[in-house]
Structures are given as C-alpha cells and as structure tokens.
Design a protein around this motif. Structure first.
Motif, PDB file in Angstrom:
ATOM      1  N   VAL A   2       0.840  -1.191   0.000  1.00 39.86           N
ATOM      2  CA  VAL A   2       0.000   0.000   0.000  1.00 39.86           C
ATOM      3  C   VAL A   2       0.877   1.242   0.000  1.00 39.86           C
ATOM      4  CG1 VAL A   2      -1.727   1.294   1.313  1.00 39.86           C
ATOM      5  CG2 VAL A   2      -1.847  -1.205   1.213  1.00 39.86           C
ATOM      6  N   ALA A   3       0.579   2.179  -0.906  1.00 39.32           N
ATOM      7  CA  ALA A   3       1.378   3.401  -1.037  1.00 39.32           C
ATOM      8  C   ALA A   3       1.422   4.171   0.279  1.00 39.32           C
ATOM      9  CB  ALA A   3       0.802   4.281  -2.140  1.00 39.32           C
ATOM     10  N   ASP A   4       2.569   4.827   0.537  1.00 36.59           N
ATOM     11  CA  ASP A   4       2.783   5.505   1.813  1.00 36.59           C
ATOM     12  C   ASP A   4       1.729   6.555   2.128  1.00 36.59           C
ATOM     13  OD1 ASP A   4       5.003   4.022   2.412  1.00 36.59           O
ATOM     14  OD2 ASP A   4       6.468   5.573   1.896  1.00 36.59           O
ATOM     15  N   ASN A   5       1.225   7.248   1.091  1.00 37.83           N
ATOM     16  CA  ASN A   5       0.282   8.346   1.356  1.00 37.83           C
ATOM     17  C   ASN A   5      -1.177   7.898   1.301  1.00 37.83           C
ATOM     18  OD1 ASN A   5       0.112   7.970  -1.424  1.00 37.83           O
ATOM     19  ND2 ASN A   5      -0.138  10.166  -1.856  1.00 37.83           N
ATOM     20  N   THR A   6      -1.417   6.599   1.356  1.00 35.85           N
ATOM     21  CA  THR A   6      -2.791   6.087   1.376  1.00 35.85           C
ATOM     22  C   THR A   6      -3.402   6.305   2.758  1.00 35.85           C
ATOM     23  OG1 THR A   6      -2.221   4.370  -0.238  1.00 35.85           O
ATOM     24  CG2 THR A   6      -4.233   4.044   1.071  1.00 35.85           C
ATOM     25  N   PRO A   7      -4.580   6.907   2.838  1.00 33.77           N
ATOM     26  CA  PRO A   7      -5.222   7.077   4.149  1.00 33.77           C
ATOM     27  C   PRO A   7      -5.872   5.769   4.604  1.00 33.77           C
ATOM     28  CG  PRO A   7      -6.612   7.992   2.419  1.00 33.77           C
ATOM     29  CD  PRO A   7      -5.352   7.533   1.750  1.00 33.77           C
ATOM     30  N   VAL A   8      -5.642   5.413   5.859  1.00 34.23           N
ATOM     31  CA  VAL A   8      -6.255   4.215   6.423  1.00 34.23           C
ATOM     32  C   VAL A   8      -6.781   4.530   7.820  1.00 34.23           C
ATOM     33  CG1 VAL A   8      -4.940   2.520   5.102  1.00 34.23           C
ATOM     34  CG2 VAL A   8      -3.990   3.398   7.245  1.00 34.23           C
ATOM     35  N   ILE A   9      -7.922   3.978   8.149  1.00 34.89           N
ATOM     36  CA  ILE A   9      -8.433   4.084   9.511  1.00 34.89           C
ATOM     37  C   ILE A   9      -7.670   3.076  10.357  1.00 34.89           C
ATOM     38  CG2 ILE A   9     -10.439   3.734  11.006  1.00 34.89           C
ATOM     39  CD1 ILE A   9     -12.196   4.653   8.678  1.00 34.89           C
ATOM     40  N   ILE A 316     -17.670   5.434  -7.112  1.00 32.68           N
ATOM     41  CA  ILE A 316     -16.243   5.703  -6.865  1.00 32.68           C
ATOM     42  C   ILE A 316     -15.555   4.429  -6.369  1.00 32.68           C
ATOM     43  CG2 ILE A 316     -14.628   6.951  -5.370  1.00 32.68           C
ATOM     44  CD1 ILE A 316     -16.610   9.320  -5.491  1.00 32.68           C
ATOM     45  N   ALA A 317     -16.264   3.683  -5.512  1.00 34.86           N
ATOM     46  CA  ALA A 317     -15.705   2.445  -4.975  1.00 34.86           C
ATOM     47  C   ALA A 317     -15.718   1.309  -5.987  1.00 34.86           C
ATOM     48  CB  ALA A 317     -16.486   2.031  -3.725  1.00 34.86           C
ATOM     49  N   GLY A 318     -16.441   1.511  -7.105  1.00 34.53           N
ATOM     50  CA  GLY A 318     -16.562   0.444  -8.101  1.00 34.53           C
ATOM     51  C   GLY A 318     -17.440  -0.693  -7.627  1.00 34.53           C
ATOM     52  N   LYS A 319     -18.437  -0.363  -6.819  1.00 37.14           N
ATOM     53  CA  LYS A 319     -19.313  -1.367  -6.230  1.00 37.14           C
ATOM     54  C   LYS A 319     -20.774  -0.998  -6.439  1.00 37.14           C
ATOM     55  CE  LYS A 319     -15.820  -3.647  -4.576  1.00 37.14           C
ATOM     56  NZ  LYS A 319     -15.477  -5.002  -5.062  1.00 37.14           N
ATOM     57  N   THR A 320     -21.654  -1.932  -6.114  1.00 39.42           N
ATOM     58  CA  THR A 320     -23.089  -1.675  -6.109  1.00 39.42           C
ATOM     59  C   THR A 320     -23.609  -1.924  -4.697  1.00 39.42           C
ATOM     60  OG1 THR A 320     -23.781  -3.935  -6.583  1.00 39.42           O
ATOM     61  CG2 THR A 320     -23.210  -2.538  -8.479  1.00 39.42           C
ATOM     62  N   MET A 321     -24.874  -1.575  -4.474  1.00 41.63           N
ATOM     63  CA  MET A 321     -25.444  -1.831  -3.155  1.00 41.63           C
ATOM     64  C   MET A 321     -25.455  -3.325  -2.843  1.00 41.63           C
ATOM     65  SD  MET A 321     -26.521  -0.243  -0.462  1.00 41.63           S
ATOM     66  CE  MET A 321     -27.050   1.403  -0.951  1.00 41.63           C
ATOM     67  N   ASP A 322     -25.569  -4.167  -3.867  1.00 37.45           N
ATOM     68  CA  ASP A 322     -25.549  -5.615  -3.641  1.00 37.45           C
ATOM     69  C   ASP A 322     -24.213  -6.080  -3.064  1.00 37.45           C
ATOM     70  OD1 ASP A 322     -28.114  -5.879  -4.564  1.00 37.45           O
ATOM     71  OD2 ASP A 322     -27.536  -6.553  -6.582  1.00 37.45           O
ATOM     72  N   ASP A 323     -23.146  -5.309  -3.308  1.00 40.35           N
ATOM     73  CA  ASP A 323     -21.821  -5.667  -2.810  1.00 40.35           C
ATOM     74  C   ASP A 323     -21.610  -5.290  -1.348  1.00 40.35           C
ATOM     75  OD1 ASP A 323     -20.885  -6.645  -5.318  1.00 40.35           O
ATOM     76  OD2 ASP A 323     -20.599  -4.569  -5.971  1.00 40.35           O
ATOM     77  N   ASP A 413      -6.993   2.330  -3.886  1.00 44.56           N
ATOM     78  CA  ASP A 413      -5.970   3.075  -4.628  1.00 44.56           C
ATOM     79  C   ASP A 413      -6.301   4.561  -4.577  1.00 44.56           C
ATOM     80  OD1 ASP A 413      -4.137   4.161  -6.350  1.00 44.56           O
ATOM     81  OD2 ASP A 413      -4.827   3.074  -8.133  1.00 44.56           O
ATOM     82  N   TRP A 414      -5.475   5.335  -3.864  1.00 41.21           N
ATOM     83  CA  TRP A 414      -5.698   6.778  -3.725  1.00 41.21           C
ATOM     84  C   TRP A 414      -4.787   7.591  -4.653  1.00 41.21           C
ATOM     85  CZ3 TRP A 414      -8.936   9.990  -0.816  1.00 41.21           C
ATOM     86  CH2 TRP A 414      -9.931   9.309  -0.098  1.00 41.21           C
ATOM     87  N   SER A 415      -4.356   6.971  -5.775  1.00 40.50           N
ATOM     88  CA  SER A 415      -3.556   7.740  -6.737  1.00 40.50           C
ATOM     89  C   SER A 415      -4.393   8.845  -7.374  1.00 40.50           C
ATOM     90  CB  SER A 415      -2.979   6.816  -7.819  1.00 40.50           C
ATOM     91  OG  SER A 415      -4.022   6.118  -8.490  1.00 40.50           O
ATOM     92  N   SER A 416      -5.710   8.702  -7.331  1.00 38.29           N
ATOM     93  CA  SER A 416      -6.635   9.793  -7.665  1.00 38.29           C
ATOM     94  C   SER A 416      -7.667   9.855  -6.540  1.00 38.29           C
ATOM     95  CB  SER A 416      -7.316   9.564  -9.016  1.00 38.29           C
ATOM     96  OG  SER A 416      -8.019   8.341  -9.026  1.00 38.29           O
TER      97      SER A 416
END
Length: 507
Positions: A2-9, A316-323, A413-416
C-alpha cells in the motif's frame, strides 16, 4: 504494498454511560470525547504512542453549542477539540470545530483522507460526544457542575452552518425543530402512497422492528429493548403522538451520554507507529451533497441529494449496493431510510440489516455525532469479515445534507481522489413572500407540544408558488379535515393574524 500516502483508519472507539447505572460518573461531553479517543488509540494496537502523532483533531459540534441562541447550561470549553485531545495527551497542530449537521463526521473522513493523501496531515482524529442525558438529570436535581475550560491553542471554528436550515417561514408557524419538519416530509410520502395514519404508522413500525433487535444487542444503546412493529405503531400514553404521523418511540432519541472517535493515518505513519495491518481499514469513497430547502423541494417527500451521494460513493468504490455486506442508513426518522431503500429496491427486512448500531430512535441520536458510531461499527464489522464492504449514510438537518462512506479491509488506490461533492440542485419551487388569500394543501403535520397542538401545512397559492401556514383548529371543519389525517388537496381560505402568520380555514 500500500502506497505511503494512502489514508487508512487505524483506530476506532466508543464510550457511553447511563444515568444511575453502576460506574456512572456524570461525565461532561469533553470527558466523554476523551474516553472515546482513548478507546480508539487502544483499538489501533499500535506499538508506539499515537497521541503525540495526532496532528489534526476535528471535534463534532455538540447540540448545546449548535445554535447561536443557546448557551451550555454548565459551561464548556473555549476550544472543544483541544480539550478532548488533551485528555489523551495530544497537542495537534490543527484543531477544528465542525458545523452543525449529522453528516459532518462522515464528511470529515473524506476531508482528512484527502489531507493525508496530499501530505498536509499524517495522522488525524475525529471525535464527538453528547452528555444530554446527564445535563437533564443534574438540572432536574438542581445541581450545576462547572464544565467550563480554558485551553490555549489555535481553533478553526467552522461556525454553526445553519444556512439552508433555518426556514423562518416554517419556524414562524411552529415548525421549529426536526420532529415537525420531518413530519411534513413524512406525511407527503404517506399521501403519495395513499395510506391512512394507522396504516402508515405500522409501516414505520415494520421498518424499525429489526432496528430494535440490533439496539438490544448493543452495549452502547440508550434503549436496548426489542419491540414489535405493532408496539411501535400503537398510540398509548407512553407512546404518544409527538407530531403526526410520529409516535414517540419512532423518533430520534437525543437523551444520551455517548461518544465516538475515529483515527485516520497515512499508511507510512501507520507503519511507523507499529499499527498491525490487520487493524487497517481502507476508505473506498466519500461523497457529500446538499439538498434544496424543505419548502422549495419539488417533491416534499423526496431527497434526491442523499440518493445521489450514496450512488456516487458506490460508483467511486466500483461497487453496487448488492456488494455491501453491512449497511447503516441514517435513521433519525423513517423517511430518510425509506428514501434509500426504495431507490435501491431493498426490503425493510433485508437480511443484511439497515443499521449497524440500532438506529437513532433506539441506539440513540447522539446529536451531530451519531454516524461516527456507525463508522466505528462498520470498521469493526469489516475487520471481522475481511474483504467485505460497508456503507454508512450520514444525514444532516431536515434531509438537508448527506454524506456517504464506503469501507473495507481491501486496499483502496488513492492515486486519484476518492472524495466527491454532488452538484447542487437548481430546480427549486418558487416561494412566495407576499400575502395570499387561498392555498391548496400539499402536506401537513399536527405538532404536539406542552403548549398544545398546532396544525402546520405546506401548499401552493393560486400562482403555484410554495406557501406555508397554520390550520385554524378552532374552526370545526378545518379541525376535522386535519385530524382525519387526509387534508391533502384541501382548499384553504387564508388570513393573517396579528403576528403575521398565515391562518388557513377549509373553504
């Protein structure tokens, strides 16, 4: 990796107490916030101290400081975020006090995630608390502790944020709080469905019955008791009408002592602090949206901004409510939940459930901070079932603002950027500020207070402009029309009283 500048909880925490129960300490909301932040630090499992690494703290504005005309009964801190941070030994570079609105904790997740990605923050905390139950209990006994604090340091106070919420026309006619304002929207939905009051109350009960089961299993819930749909829908002395169509048990419960905190760090900082990667939860999308003011919405029952927020976050997450394996729709009242499940074609008994906490009427409506509790639960759920996704929908005002977050242990991926703002609507109904002589009712409520009952309505004048007023309940035909539960479409003759209010009688 995971890239260093990725935000994680990296850590989440909750703390609560109930008046009179063993261990009750009558904590201030600053103390409660500190306990939640302490719990979030412990939850991270970090090998190194986290508190000194926190460079930003965002505190959610408590209810008692959410309006300019209200002052804390027992005093408070001059710098709430720094007071809460100090309780765990943190001295952040930035201290932020949020605006009013239940969407703001979810919004801050997105803001802080972007700051971490940009490198302007490495570790940030969101914390909020309410001690409304304690304040009421102590005041009732005539006690007045001193909760005032003076603490040095900068403060970024973002203000009350009440623009678009304080509709003076509605306020002047007695719709001065969330209950009657939501009731106006709820009755508009009932009219669309063609349901009577008792039928509709049962629909609300059927929606909320599963919520009570979740609350009953939640140690932080303010009302942890299972109730049937019929019990929630039946009007009794205890379950009285607060504003048609709402019975007391089905509206947000604000008498709570609850707090929650969320800590977000860059992946690099998480590694440096020794936070195990199995504690990391990734942020896959955060969106926010602002709705038209209630009296200018084309459909008084609809909340398209909230739908757009949820839909865009999923995209944005590339998901649907079913996911989504886990869901928490903000549930201060039934209608925000109904709007979401109707759009996404979900049932009230969806096997995944529609709440992670038990919902605001049963878990508790912890002021502006409720959704922080939902985020905490979402983080814990996805940690327990790795690779699955959770959605949290956070609502503010009278379905006025909305923010949605998507969470998973799966890397994002937070590259964008994964944060977006839904464009504001521009299709508001024209509203009249001029005197008018007649109107057609679109929706209404009978608002019940200690002073009595007031009929409040929203409708259209002869020019098709949106107008508001009161129903004259001293006029027999008008009273019968409103109390029947079906004044929709009724023609009113309108006069003005000595306070300038619009008073309508059934023509």
């Amino acid at each position: 990796m995971v890239a260093d500048n990725t935000p994680v909880i990296i850590g989440v925490g909750q703390y609560s107490e109930k008046v009179g129960e063993p261990g009750y300490e009558a904590l201030s909301y600053m103390d409660l916030g500190g306990r939640a932040l302490e719990a979030a630090i412990a939850d991270s499992g970090a090998a190194q101290p986290i508190a000194p690494a926190i460079d930003t703290v965002g505190a959610i504005r408590a209810f008692e400081i959410s309006r300019p005309d209200r002052k804390p009964l027992f005093g408070g801190s001059n710098n709430v975020p720094r007071s809460m941070a100090a309780r765990v030994g943190a001295n952040p570079e930035r201290a932020i006090l949020s605006t009013t609105g239940g969407q703001y904790n979810q919004y801050l997740v997105g803001e802080f995630a972007e700051a971490i990605t940009a490198g302007t923050s490495r570790c940030a905390a969101i914390v909020g608390a309410e001690a409304i139950s304690t304040v009421l209990a102590l005041a009732a006994k005539g006690e007045k502790p001193d909760w005032s604090e003076e603490i040095e340091g900068t403060l970024e106070d973002r203000g009350f944020g009440n623009d678009g919420l304080m509709e003076m026309g509605l306020f002047a006619h007695g719709a001065t709080g969330a209950i009657p304002l939501y009731a106006l929207a709820e009755n508009a939905r009932r009219a669309k469905l063609g349901l009577g009051l008792d039928e509709y109350r049962l629909k609300i009960g059927e929606l909320f019955e599963p919520f009570t089961r979740v609350a009953a299993a939640n140690p932080h819930a303010a009302a942890p008791k299972e109730r049937s749909a019929e019990e929630l829908a039946t009007i009794t002395t205890r379950n009285r009408i607060v504003a048609e169509p709402y019975a007391r048990m089905t509206v947000a419960r604000d008498q709570v002592n609850q707090s929650a905190a969320i800590i977000i760090a860059s992946a690099a900082k998480a590694r440096e602090l020794g936070v195990p990667e199995d504690r990391w939860v990734h942020i896959h999308g955060v969106t926010s949206a602002t709705e038209l003011e209630l009296s200018e919405r084309p459909d008084l029952a609809a909340n398209p901004a909230s739908i757009a927020s949820a839909q865009q976050a999923l995209e944005i997450a590339g998901k649907t409510m079913d996911d989504m394996a886990f869901i928490d729709f903000y549930s201060c009242f039934a209608i925000p939940v109904f709007n979401q499940i109707e759009h996404f074609d979900l049932s009230v008994d969806d096997p995944r459930g529609l709440t992670l906490t038990g919902g605001l009427p049963f878990f508790g409506g912890a002021g502006n901070n409720y959704s922080a509790h939902a985020i905490v639960e979402a983080v814990q759920k996805v940690r327990g079932e790795r690779g699955k996704f959770a959605l949290v929908g956070a609502n503010g005002g009278w379905m006025s603002k909305y923010a949605t977050g998507i969470y998973s242990t799966e890397a994002a991926d937070w590259s964008s950027t994964r944060v977006a703002k839904v464009p504001d609507a521009d299709n508001g109904v024209p509203r009249s500020s001029e005197p008018f002589d007649s109107a057609t009712i679109e929706s209404y409520t009978i608002n019940v207070t200690k002073k009595g009952a007031d009929a409040v309505w929203i409708g259209r004048n002869d020019a098709g402009e949106r107008v508001v007023g009161n129903g004259d309940l001293s006029h027999e035909a008008t009273r019968l029309a409103f109390e029947s539960g079906s004044p929709f479409g009724a023609q009113l003759t309108v006069t003005r009283d000595d306070r300038g209010r619009n008073i309508g009688r059934v023509a």
